[in-house]
Design a protein around this motif. Structure first.
Motif, PDB file in Angstrom:
ATOM      1  N   VAL A  27       0.869  -1.182   0.000  1.00 24.32           N
ATOM      2  CA  VAL A  27       0.000   0.000   0.000  1.00 24.32           C
ATOM      3  C   VAL A  27       0.900   1.223   0.000  1.00 24.32           C
ATOM      4  O   VAL A  27       1.861   1.285   0.781  1.00 24.32           O
ATOM      5  CB  VAL A  27      -0.908   0.040   1.250  1.00 24.32           C
ATOM      6  CG1 VAL A  27      -1.826   1.261   1.208  1.00 24.32           C
ATOM      7  CG2 VAL A  27      -1.716  -1.243   1.378  1.00 24.32           C
ATOM      8  N   GLY A  28       0.605   2.187  -0.854  1.00 24.03           N
ATOM      9  CA  GLY A  28       1.433   3.394  -0.853  1.00 24.03           C
ATOM     10  C   GLY A  28       1.004   4.373  -1.912  1.00 24.03           C
ATOM     11  O   GLY A  28      -0.064   4.236  -2.531  1.00 24.03           O
ATOM     12  N   ARG A  29       1.835   5.386  -2.121  1.00 25.07           N
ATOM     13  CA  ARG A  29       1.575   6.363  -3.171  1.00 25.07           C
ATOM     14  C   ARG A  29       1.712   5.707  -4.539  1.00 25.07           C
ATOM     15  O   ARG A  29       2.539   4.806  -4.748  1.00 25.07           O
ATOM     16  CB  ARG A  29       2.561   7.527  -3.055  1.00 25.07           C
ATOM     17  CG  ARG A  29       2.452   8.340  -1.767  1.00 25.07           C
ATOM     18  CD  ARG A  29       1.193   9.183  -1.741  1.00 25.07           C
ATOM     19  NE  ARG A  29       1.096  10.067  -2.884  1.00 25.07           N
ATOM     20  CZ  ARG A  29       1.721  11.248  -2.989  1.00 25.07           C
ATOM     21  NH1 ARG A  29       2.519  11.664  -2.001  1.00 25.07           N
ATOM     22  NH2 ARG A  29       1.560  12.002  -4.059  1.00 25.07           N
ATOM     23  N   ARG A  30       0.927   6.194  -5.476  1.00 19.70           N
ATOM     24  CA  ARG A  30       0.935   5.606  -6.810  1.00 19.70           C
ATOM     25  C   ARG A  30       2.315   5.722  -7.453  1.00 19.70           C
ATOM     26  O   ARG A  30       2.785   4.791  -8.114  1.00 19.70           O
ATOM     27  CB  ARG A  30      -0.127   6.277  -7.682  1.00 19.70           C
ATOM     28  CG  ARG A  30      -0.164   5.762  -9.111  1.00 19.70           C
ATOM     29  CD  ARG A  30      -1.394   6.187  -9.864  1.00 19.70           C
ATOM     30  NE  ARG A  30      -1.614   7.619  -9.856  1.00 19.70           N
ATOM     31  CZ  ARG A  30      -2.369   8.252 -10.770  1.00 19.70           C
ATOM     32  NH1 ARG A  30      -2.939   7.570 -11.742  1.00 19.70           N
ATOM     33  NH2 ARG A  30      -2.554   9.549 -10.697  1.00 19.70           N
ATOM     34  N   VAL A  31       2.998   6.830  -7.235  1.00 21.32           N
ATOM     35  CA  VAL A  31       4.304   7.017  -7.874  1.00 21.32           C
ATOM     36  C   VAL A  31       5.318   5.992  -7.369  1.00 21.32           C
ATOM     37  O   VAL A  31       6.264   5.650  -8.086  1.00 21.32           O
ATOM     38  CB  VAL A  31       4.835   8.449  -7.638  1.00 21.32           C
ATOM     39  CG1 VAL A  31       3.945   9.468  -8.328  1.00 21.32           C
ATOM     40  CG2 VAL A  31       4.962   8.769  -6.152  1.00 21.32           C
ATOM     41  N   GLU A  32       5.112   5.515  -6.135  1.00 24.77           N
ATOM     42  CA  GLU A  32       6.035   4.530  -5.576  1.00 24.77           C
ATOM     43  C   GLU A  32       5.902   3.171  -6.257  1.00 24.77           C
ATOM     44  O   GLU A  32       6.787   2.329  -6.156  1.00 24.77           O
ATOM     45  CB  GLU A  32       5.779   4.373  -4.068  1.00 24.77           C
ATOM     46  CG  GLU A  32       6.041   5.641  -3.256  1.00 24.77           C
ATOM     47  CD  GLU A  32       5.510   5.518  -1.834  1.00 24.77           C
ATOM     48  OE1 GLU A  32       4.953   4.448  -1.486  1.00 24.77           O
ATOM     49  OE2 GLU A  32       5.641   6.488  -1.061  1.00 24.77           O
ATOM     50  N   MET A  33       4.760   2.961  -6.929  1.00 27.79           N
ATOM     51  CA  MET A  33       4.524   1.665  -7.568  1.00 27.79           C
ATOM     52  C   MET A  33       4.585   1.753  -9.088  1.00 27.79           C
ATOM     53  O   MET A  33       4.207   0.804  -9.790  1.00 27.79           O
ATOM     54  CB  MET A  33       3.181   1.090  -7.107  1.00 27.79           C
ATOM     55  CG  MET A  33       3.123   0.857  -5.609  1.00 27.79           C
ATOM     56  SD  MET A  33       1.729  -0.174  -5.134  1.00 27.79           S
ATOM     57  CE  MET A  33       1.437   0.425  -3.483  1.00 27.79           C
ATOM     58  N   ALA A  34       5.026   2.879  -9.590  1.00 27.54           N
ATOM     59  CA  ALA A  34       5.146   3.036 -11.047  1.00 27.54           C
ATOM     60  C   ALA A  34       6.071   1.958 -11.603  1.00 27.54           C
ATOM     61  O   ALA A  34       7.145   1.691 -11.053  1.00 27.54           O
ATOM     62  CB  ALA A  34       5.687   4.420 -11.383  1.00 27.54           C
TER      63      ALA A  34
END
Length: 401
Positions: free
Chosen positions: A40-47
């Motif tokens: 779970v996290g910010r979208r940019v962290e999972m790009a």
């Protein structure tokens, strides 16, 4: 590669480790693998991360699935006539002492077949699921003889096996004194302790009782809880709803999961709950339906840091409620919980009240992927709208349902 990646969403994680109101992560993403949340996290962290299914939620809010930790969902008949009686001035206690109340539901439930009990309860369960419930506790307590209580618990089991929802069954045999035991209280208590509880232990995950002047005494509850402890079952208690019999403190002695209702609880009881690590389950539907005026001691619960859960108490007599979001709203307007406290009460703290806090209740890595997706602009809307219909989507164990 993950199974699913939910992106372009805001997440009310309800995780205290996330330093924001509601544990909020804006413009976030949730990764799911093998029915569990893995990240779970910010979208940019999972790009750049890959998944078999990547879904944009268009800015929707994601919350944990709602946990309804106190219901009496399996029963037959209704008590609309008693609703009319109360509006004409009769009290809940007077109706019960005249043979109405729980006793009237017991009569209808005893005469119902297993199939009839499952069918009527399924309709109520599906309504609560549409409202966002992904985990529900269901009590027995309208049979009050061994065969009928087992029939109720087997109906609960059947519902859990056939619907996409996590079901937690509870034995509530000390709910009311059956009419055939009117002058034989000790005999009924022995029946429950010596016969009913041992055979129900394979079906129920916990034991509950109604500790009240029109229910059972603290001494009777103690005998039940001693037996439950020997059987390895956790306990919880209807306590201090209509009067103060020191039920909360009694439940604390046994390390109970929760004490529920609590309108008449005092500071000594709240302190005992705090020491025992218990949850206070608040039931605004019953407070509303009974036109009560004495509220649970929310300030004392805050002062002593007792977690507060919120539940529907769905039952035919005192809380005919089928809307979990209505309970979120009532918890705020009637009991003055904040929206964050109310939503925590039907997620994180509801899970704690069932002993499931390590499995569900927050949007956190490692927990079951039980989620609700809401088309709202902020989490407080879940409490602001009176009777919000329910989430846009419900995900249970990683699967849309």
């Amino acid at each position: 590669m993950w199974d699913r990646l939910l992106t372009d969403c805001n997440i009310a994680t309800m995780d205290p480790a996330v330093p924001a109101p509601f544990g909020a992560i804006e413009d976030g993403a949730v990764a799911i693998q093998d029915s569990r949340i893995v990240r779970v996290g910010r979208r940019v962290e999972m790009a750049g991360m890959q998944a078999q299914s990547i879904e944009s939620l268009g800015g929707a809010w994601v919350t944990p699935g709602l946990v309804d930790c106190h219901t009496h969902l399996v029963f037959e008949g209704n008590r609309a006539g008693e609703f009319e009686q109360r509006l004409n001035g009769a009290s809940y206690e007077a109706i019960a002492r005249a043979g109405g109340g729980i006793a009237s539901t017991v009569k209808a439930t005893r005469s119902a077949s297993a199939g009839e009990l499952i069918a009527s309860a399924r309709a109520r369960l599906q309504a609560l699921m549409r409202g966002g419930v992904t985990t529900i506790e269901i009590k027995s307590g309208y049979g009050l003889d061994t065969a009928s209580e087992l029939r109720m618990l087997n109906a609960v089991k059947a519902l859990g096996a056939s619907e996409p929802v996590r079901v937690v069954p509870t034995l509530l045999a000390l709910h009311a004194l059956p009419p055939e035991y009117k002058d034989r209280r000790d005999e009924y208590l022995r029946l429950v302790v010596d016969e009913m509880l041992p055979v129900a232990a394979g079906l129920a995950q916990a034991v509950d009782a109604f500790c009240e002047g029109i229910g059972f005494t603290p001494e009777e509850v103690r005998a039940l809880f001693d037996a439950a402890e020997r059987a390895g079952l956790r306990v919880k208690l209807h306590a201090e709803q209509l009067s103060n019999l020191n039920g909360a403190a009694l439940a604390a002695e046994f390390g109970a999961l929760s004490a529920d209702h609590l309108e008449h609880a005092d500071e000594a009881g709240v302190e005992a709950m705090a020491r025992a690590g218990m949850v206070a389950v608040l039931l605004p539907g019953a407070f509303y339906a009974l036109s009560e005026t004495r509220k649970p001691p929310v300030e004392l619960l805050r002062k002593h840091r007792v977690p507060m859960a919120v539940a529907t108490d769905c039952n035919p007599g005192t809380s005919p409620v089928l809307s979990p979001t209505l309970m979120l709203s009532m918890a705020c307007t009637l009991f003055r919980l904040t929206p964050e406290e109310a939503l925590a009460g039907m997620t994180r703290e509801g899970a704690r009240a069932l002993g499931l806090q390590d499995e569900i209740g927050t949007v956190s890595a490692g927990k079951a992927a039980d989620l609700c997706i809401w088309r709202v602009s902020r989490p407080a809307e879940l409490c602001y709208w009176i009777g919000l219909p329910g989430p846009e989507r419900r995900i249970v164990a990683g699967v849309d349902s």
